[in-house]
Design an enzyme around this catalytic site. Structure first.
Site, PDB file in Angstrom:
ATOM      1  N   ASP A   1      -1.160  -6.900  -2.066  1.00  0.00           N
ATOM      2  CA  ASP A   1      -2.256  -8.258  -1.874  1.00  0.00           C
ATOM      3  C   ASP A   1      -3.238  -7.600  -2.563  1.00  0.00           C
ATOM      4  O   ASP A   1      -3.450  -6.507  -2.962  1.00  0.00           O
ATOM      5  CB  ASP A   1      -2.504  -8.524  -0.472  1.00  0.00           C
TER       6      ASP A   1
ATOM      7  N   ASP B   1      -6.814  -9.639  -2.281  1.00  0.00           N
ATOM      8  CA  ASP B   1      -8.327 -10.017  -1.698  1.00  0.00           C
ATOM      9  C   ASP B   1      -8.290  -9.253  -0.300  1.00  0.00           C
ATOM     10  O   ASP B   1      -7.202  -9.187   0.459  1.00  0.00           O
ATOM     11  CB  ASP B   1      -8.427 -11.381  -1.279  1.00  0.00           C
TER      12      ASP B   1
END
EC number: 3.1.3.75
Length: 268
Positions: free
Chosen positions: A32, A34
């Site tokens: 991922d 963020d």
């Protein structure tokens, strides 16, 4: 049968970037962006480029759960109206700090790049991710990046679109990471690339959705204390054994690097 041949998965075309590999890697590593690769939510970070570094209340009140992508489109339109330009956004993205230990993890992966195929699945946007990773010097690590399409229109406004549509009831309307990962594994299987293990590094609720599909051979690395971590704990309490992957929570990405180093030493 290896992980990427399980179930019925359909091939598809992808938005993203590509990097050729000289031989099939043994492991797939999924990141991922963020609050995983970077130590902030990049959508919140770009508000630093807005006048006074704040959004007006009438914009903030338009947010609806599950429709964050649409909300960000309105935020970006407002910032364009205020004269915020590409260079302003680029500066913000380039200066978002990486999460603790992430440079160490990326250095480790750089030294062992032939063993890992690395992809990024993010509900941020392609422009911001590329700016940050290029500035940090790690953009070339990723074979593909899957994120919401973004760019700048004729007026110089930063534009954002949804990644795709899907039928998952647990994910935002614009992106289901489980769908992306499942289709990616099917695509690679068709190309005769199968992985011994899948490693997933994330933090959010939208990272929990794809991690549920991992098998007992795979490993989920949820950031400690974040939604993905809490959701894996809740599932284990409510449905013991339902979450099949090994769960390794992390506070510093050096813990992820250490685990992967041990995997290579054991030649699992």
């Amino acid at each position: 049968m290896k992980r990427c041949c399980e179930g019925v998965r359909l091939p598809c075309l992808f938005k993203g970037v590509g990097m050729a590999s000289s031989r099939p890697p043994k492991y797939l590593l999924v990141f991922d962006f963020d609050e995983t690769i970077i130590n902030e939510n990049s959508d919140d970070s770009i508000v630093r480029a807005a006048p006074g570094q704040v959004l007006p209340e009438h914009i903030r009140q338009t947010f609806r759960e599950g429709f964050y992508n649409e909300y960000m489109q309105r935020v970006l339109a407002y910032m364009g109206d205020q004269g915020v330009k590409m260079g302003d956004f680029k500066t913000v993205y380039e200066n978002i700090p990486l999460s603790p230990g992430m440079p160490d993890l990326f250095q480790f992966l750089s030294k062992n790049h032939e063993l890992f195929e690395i992809i990024l699945i993010s509900d941020a946007n392609m422009f911001g991710i590329e700016c940050n990773l290029r500035a940090a010097g790690f953009y070339s690590l990723f074979r593909k990046i899957f994120s919401n399409p973004s760019g700048f229109d004729k007026k110089g406004y930063f534009t954002l679109g949804p990644y795709h549509s899907h039928k998952c009831l647990d994910c935002p309307a614009n992106m289901c990471k489980r769908k992306i990962l499942t289709e990616y594994l099917a695509e690679r299987a068709q190309e005769e690339v199968e992985f011994e293990r899948v490693f997933y590094v994330g933090d959010g609720a939208n990272d929990f959705c794809p991690s549920v599909t991992l098998t007992s051979a795979d490993v989920a690395f949820p950031r400690k204390g974040y939604p993905m971590h809490r959701m894996t704990q809740e599932m284990e309490k409510q449905q013991p054994g339902a979450f099949q992957a090994t769960v390794i929570p992390w506070e510093s990405a050096t813990e992820v690097a250490r685990y992967l180093q041990d995997v290579l030493k054991k030649k699992c």
